[in-house]
Design a protein around this motif. Structure first.
Motif, mmCIF file in Angstrom:
data_model
loop_
_atom_site.group_PDB
_atom_site.id
_atom_site.type_symbol
_atom_site.label_atom_id
_atom_site.label_comp_id
_atom_site.label_asym_id
_atom_site.label_seq_id
_atom_site.Cartn_x
_atom_site.Cartn_y
_atom_site.Cartn_z
ATOM 1 N N ASP A 1 -45.639 -34.716 -38.783
ATOM 2 C CA ASP A 1 -45.965 -35.027 -40.171
ATOM 3 C C ASP A 1 -46.883 -33.906 -40.558
ATOM 4 O O ASP A 1 -47.626 -33.301 -39.926
ATOM 5 C CB ASP A 1 -47.005 -36.430 -40.364
ATOM 6 C CG ASP A 1 -46.305 -37.702 -39.819
ATOM 7 O OD1 ASP A 1 -45.042 -37.622 -40.545
ATOM 8 O OD2 ASP A 1 -46.588 -38.413 -39.153
ATOM 9 N N TYR A 2 -46.923 -33.763 -42.068
ATOM 10 C CA TYR A 2 -47.558 -32.437 -42.492
ATOM 11 C C TYR A 2 -48.650 -32.748 -43.786
ATOM 12 O O TYR A 2 -48.440 -33.914 -44.517
ATOM 13 C CB TYR A 2 -46.653 -31.286 -43.041
ATOM 14 C CG TYR A 2 -45.797 -30.686 -41.653
ATOM 15 C CD1 TYR A 2 -46.207 -29.625 -41.225
ATOM 16 C CD2 TYR A 2 -44.579 -31.318 -41.264
ATOM 17 C CE1 TYR A 2 -45.492 -29.361 -40.086
ATOM 18 C CE2 TYR A 2 -43.998 -30.876 -40.214
ATOM 19 C CZ TYR A 2 -44.555 -29.692 -39.717
ATOM 20 O OH TYR A 2 -43.535 -29.285 -38.732
ATOM 21 N N VAL A 3 -49.743 -32.151 -43.703
ATOM 22 C CA VAL A 3 -50.497 -32.342 -44.939
ATOM 23 C C VAL A 3 -50.193 -31.391 -46.184
ATOM 24 O O VAL A 3 -50.669 -31.710 -47.227
ATOM 25 C CB VAL A 3 -52.072 -32.343 -44.550
ATOM 26 C CG1 VAL A 3 -52.570 -33.290 -43.517
ATOM 27 C CG2 VAL A 3 -52.078 -30.876 -43.983
ATOM 28 N N ALA A 4 -49.224 -30.449 -45.767
ATOM 29 C CA ALA A 4 -49.127 -29.514 -46.994
ATOM 30 C C ALA A 4 -47.935 -28.457 -46.411
ATOM 31 O O ALA A 4 -47.945 -28.242 -44.980
ATOM 32 C CB ALA A 4 -50.445 -28.786 -47.252
ATOM 33 N N THR A 5 -47.394 -27.883 -47.267
ATOM 34 C CA THR A 5 -46.650 -26.445 -47.100
ATOM 35 C C THR A 5 -47.557 -25.542 -47.845
ATOM 36 O O THR A 5 -47.577 -25.542 -48.951
ATOM 37 C CB THR A 5 -45.332 -26.552 -47.572
ATOM 38 O OG1 THR A 5 -44.500 -27.456 -46.836
ATOM 39 C CG2 THR A 5 -44.484 -25.046 -47.258
ATOM 40 N N ILE A 6 -47.828 -24.400 -47.107
ATOM 41 C CA ILE A 6 -48.644 -23.302 -47.804
ATOM 42 C C ILE A 6 -47.827 -22.232 -47.345
ATOM 43 O O ILE A 6 -48.193 -21.508 -46.256
ATOM 44 C CB ILE A 6 -49.896 -23.315 -47.457
ATOM 45 C CG1 ILE A 6 -50.833 -24.709 -47.916
ATOM 46 C CG2 ILE A 6 -50.678 -22.102 -48.271
ATOM 47 C CD1 ILE A 6 -52.208 -24.727 -47.587
ATOM 48 N N HIS A 7 -47.312 -21.398 -48.171
ATOM 49 C CA HIS A 7 -46.584 -20.141 -48.192
ATOM 50 C C HIS A 7 -47.906 -19.248 -47.436
ATOM 51 O O HIS A 7 -48.661 -19.103 -48.405
ATOM 52 C CB HIS A 7 -45.646 -19.612 -49.287
ATOM 53 C CG HIS A 7 -44.472 -20.380 -49.338
ATOM 54 N ND1 HIS A 7 -43.836 -21.043 -50.323
ATOM 55 C CD2 HIS A 7 -43.470 -20.545 -48.196
ATOM 56 C CE1 HIS A 7 -42.840 -21.650 -50.153
ATOM 57 N NE2 HIS A 7 -42.553 -21.473 -49.039
ATOM 58 N N HIS A 8 -47.621 -18.085 -46.684
ATOM 59 C CA HIS A 8 -48.431 -16.763 -46.680
ATOM 60 C C HIS A 8 -48.596 -16.309 -48.103
ATOM 61 O O HIS A 8 -47.599 -16.216 -48.882
ATOM 62 C CB HIS A 8 -48.053 -16.108 -45.675
ATOM 63 C CG HIS A 8 -48.046 -16.580 -44.158
ATOM 64 N ND1 HIS A 8 -49.044 -17.585 -43.879
ATOM 65 C CD2 HIS A 8 -47.402 -16.571 -42.984
ATOM 66 C CE1 HIS A 8 -49.045 -17.928 -42.621
ATOM 67 N NE2 HIS A 8 -48.012 -17.021 -42.194
ATOM 68 N N GLY A 9 -49.780 -15.447 -48.181
ATOM 69 C CA GLY A 9 -49.841 -14.356 -49.257
ATOM 70 C C GLY A 9 -50.188 -13.110 -48.662
ATOM 71 O O GLY A 9 -50.461 -13.154 -47.553
ATOM 72 N N ILE A 10 -49.942 -12.069 -49.473
ATOM 73 C CA ILE A 10 -50.293 -10.733 -49.167
ATOM 74 C C ILE A 10 -51.591 -10.161 -50.158
ATOM 75 O O ILE A 10 -51.529 -10.728 -51.269
ATOM 76 C CB ILE A 10 -49.278 -9.928 -49.085
ATOM 77 C CG1 ILE A 10 -48.607 -9.792 -50.286
ATOM 78 C CG2 ILE A 10 -48.244 -10.556 -47.984
ATOM 79 C CD1 ILE A 10 -47.433 -8.681 -50.396
ATOM 80 N N ASP A 11 -52.197 -9.173 -49.806
ATOM 81 C CA ASP A 11 -52.876 -8.588 -50.661
ATOM 82 C C ASP A 11 -51.941 -7.547 -51.593
ATOM 83 O O ASP A 11 -51.747 -6.481 -51.263
ATOM 84 C CB ASP A 11 -53.997 -7.661 -50.001
ATOM 85 C CG ASP A 11 -54.784 -7.080 -50.986
ATOM 86 O OD1 ASP A 11 -54.886 -7.026 -52.038
ATOM 87 O OD2 ASP A 11 -55.886 -6.162 -50.316
ATOM 88 N N MET A 12 -51.755 -8.071 -52.826
ATOM 89 C CA MET A 12 -50.831 -7.568 -53.822
ATOM 90 C C MET A 12 -51.437 -6.086 -54.342
ATOM 91 O O MET A 12 -50.663 -5.207 -54.714
ATOM 92 C CB MET A 12 -50.511 -8.383 -55.182
ATOM 93 C CG MET A 12 -49.619 -9.271 -54.817
ATOM 94 S SD MET A 12 -47.800 -9.031 -54.296
ATOM 95 C CE MET A 12 -47.262 -10.565 -54.032
#
Length: 342
Positions: free
Chosen positions: A143-154
Motif C-alpha cells: 500500500d502507498y500513501v503517494a506517488t511522487i516523481h523525483h525533481g531536478i534543479d532546473m
C-alpha cells in the motif's frame, strides 16, 4: 532525513538516491523546515548534519558497508523522539527499527533490487507510509500513501543551441542499462557515441564495451560530475536510454530533456510516464525503431522538449508534494495516538 551512505550527499558523480536526498533536503531547508540530515561526514548541506561514516563506502573500499550501515541507521532511531517524522531514503533495512519507535516513518521506495526484499516491506506495510517514485514501480502487494516523481534543479540545466553531432549514453555501465544497444544504434545511425557513467559490471565492460572504444566513433569519458553534466547532455543529438528492465525513474532522462535533448527509450517502467512520444523523445520497441527515432529527434523543438518537463519534474514541485505528505502523515499519527489514549 535518512540518506544512504554508498556515496556522499550530494554525490560527486553517480548516486541517484543521494542526489534525491540532497535536492529534497535543501529544498525543505529553504522553506524553513528544521531538517537533520543523517549522511556521510563529508556531505555538504545547509541542514544539521549528523554523521557516523566518514565517507561513502563505494568511495572508500576500506569501509565495511554492513558495519557502517548498522551504525548509521541506529543513530537515527536512537534519537527518534527528537523528530516529528523520519524520512527513510535508505531502502528496507530501517523499516526493521520502525516498530520500536513512536515517530512516524515515511519511506521513499527507490525500486526493488529483487523480489527477495519485498517481505520486509510487507511486514511493515500497515505503518510504512510508502512513497513510489513512479506509478509503474508500485508493487501489487504493498500500500502507498503517494506517488511522487523525483525533481531536478532546473536552473542547473539549460537547452543547447540545437541538434548536436553525437549521441549520448549516460548511466551506469551494466547489461540492463543498454550500453551495448546504444553502441549498436549509434553505429547504424552513423553518429558518434559518447558513453558516460560508472562501470558497474567490469566483465561486461571489458568483454563488450572496451573493444569497440576508439575515441572517435565511440568514446568513454568516465563518470561525469555536475560540472560537465549539463554541457554533455545539452550538446547531444539524443540520449539513448534503451534499458532492458523496468526503470523506476531515471534522473538522466529528465536532465537531458531539461537541456532540450530528446530521449530515445524503450517503453519500460517509468519511461511512458516521462517520455511523451514525438514531443520530447520517442518510445521504441526495437533497435531499428531507435535508429528511426534518432533521425527524427533532430526535428524536435528543443524548447518544447524543455517545456515538457519544466514543471512536472522541477525539484520545487517535489518539495511541495513531500511537504503536503509530511503534514498528512503527522496528522494521521496524532489521530492514531489520540485514539490509543482514548
Amino acid at each position: 532525513m535518512l540518506a544512504p551512505i554508498s556515496w556522499r550527499v550530494p554525490p560527486r558523480h553517480y548516486g541517484p538516491w543521494e542526489q534525491f536526498v540532497s535536492l529534497l533536503t535543501e529544498g525543505l531547508v529553504r522553506r524553513g523546515v528544521d531538517v537533520t540530515l543523517f549522511a556521510t561526514a563529508d556531505s555538504i548541506t545547509s541542514a544539521r548534519l549528523v554523521a557516523t561514516a566518514p565517507t561513502g563506502y563505494s568511495e572508500d573500499p576500506g569501509l565495511s558497508p554492513k558495519v557502517w550501515e548498522a551504525l548509521h541507521i541506529s543513530a537515527v532511531f536512537e534519537r527518534a523522539a527528537e523528530f516529528d517524522l523520519i524520512h527513510n531514503s535508505f531502502d528496507f533495512l530501517p523499516l526493521t527499527y520502525s516498530d520500536l519507535v513512536d515517530t512516524p516513518v515515511v519511506t521513499t521506495i527507490h525500486g526493488f533490487s529483487s523480489e527477495l526484499i519485498v517481505p520486509v516491506f510487507e511486514k511493515y506495510n500497515a505503518r510504512g507510509h510508502y512513497v513510489a517514485i513512479s506509478d509503474s514501480d508500485r508493487h501489487a502487494r504493498l500500500d502507498y500513501v503517494a506517488t511522487i516523481h523525483h525533481g531536478i534543479d532546473m536552473d542547473q540545466f539549460e537547452p543547447g543551441v540545437g541538434p548536436g553531432d553525437y549521441l549520448l549514453f549516460f548511466g551506469r555501465i551494466h547489461p540492463e542499462k543498454g550500453t551495448l544497444e546504444a553502441m549498436d544504434v549509434a553505429e547504424k545511425a552513423e553518429l558518434p557515441l559518447i558513453i558516460a557513467g560508472i562501470i558497474q559490471d567490469q566483465d561486461y565492460f571489458e568483454r563488450f564495451i572496451e573493444p569497440r572504444l576508439d575515441g572517435e566513433r565511440v568514446t568513454y569519458v568516465g563518470p561525469v560530475g555536475p560540472d560537465r553534466r549539463r554541457d554533455l547532455l545539452a550538446g547531444a543529438r539524443a540520449l539513448l536510454h534503451l534499458v532492458s528492465f523496468d526503470e523506476p525513474f531515471g534522473f538522466s532522462v529528465v536532465e537531458a530533456m531539461a537541456c532540450g535533448t530528446p530521449v530515445i527509450a524503450h517503453p519500460r517502467g517509468s519511461m511512458p510516464e516521462i517520455v511523451r512520444d514525438g514531443v520530447n523523445g520517442f518510445l521504441v520497441g526495437s533497435l531499428e525503431a531507435a535508429v528511426v527515432g534518432v533521425r527524427a529527434a533532430a526535428s524536435l523543438d528543443r524548447t518544447r522538449v524543455r517545456a515538457s518537463v519544466e514543471r512536472r519534474f522541477d525539484s520545487n514541485r517535489m518539495v511541495d508534494d513531500y511537504l503536503e505528505l509530511y503534514h498528512r502523515v503527522v496528522a494521521l499519527d496524532h489521530a492514531r495516538r489520540a485514539g490509543n489514549v482514548a
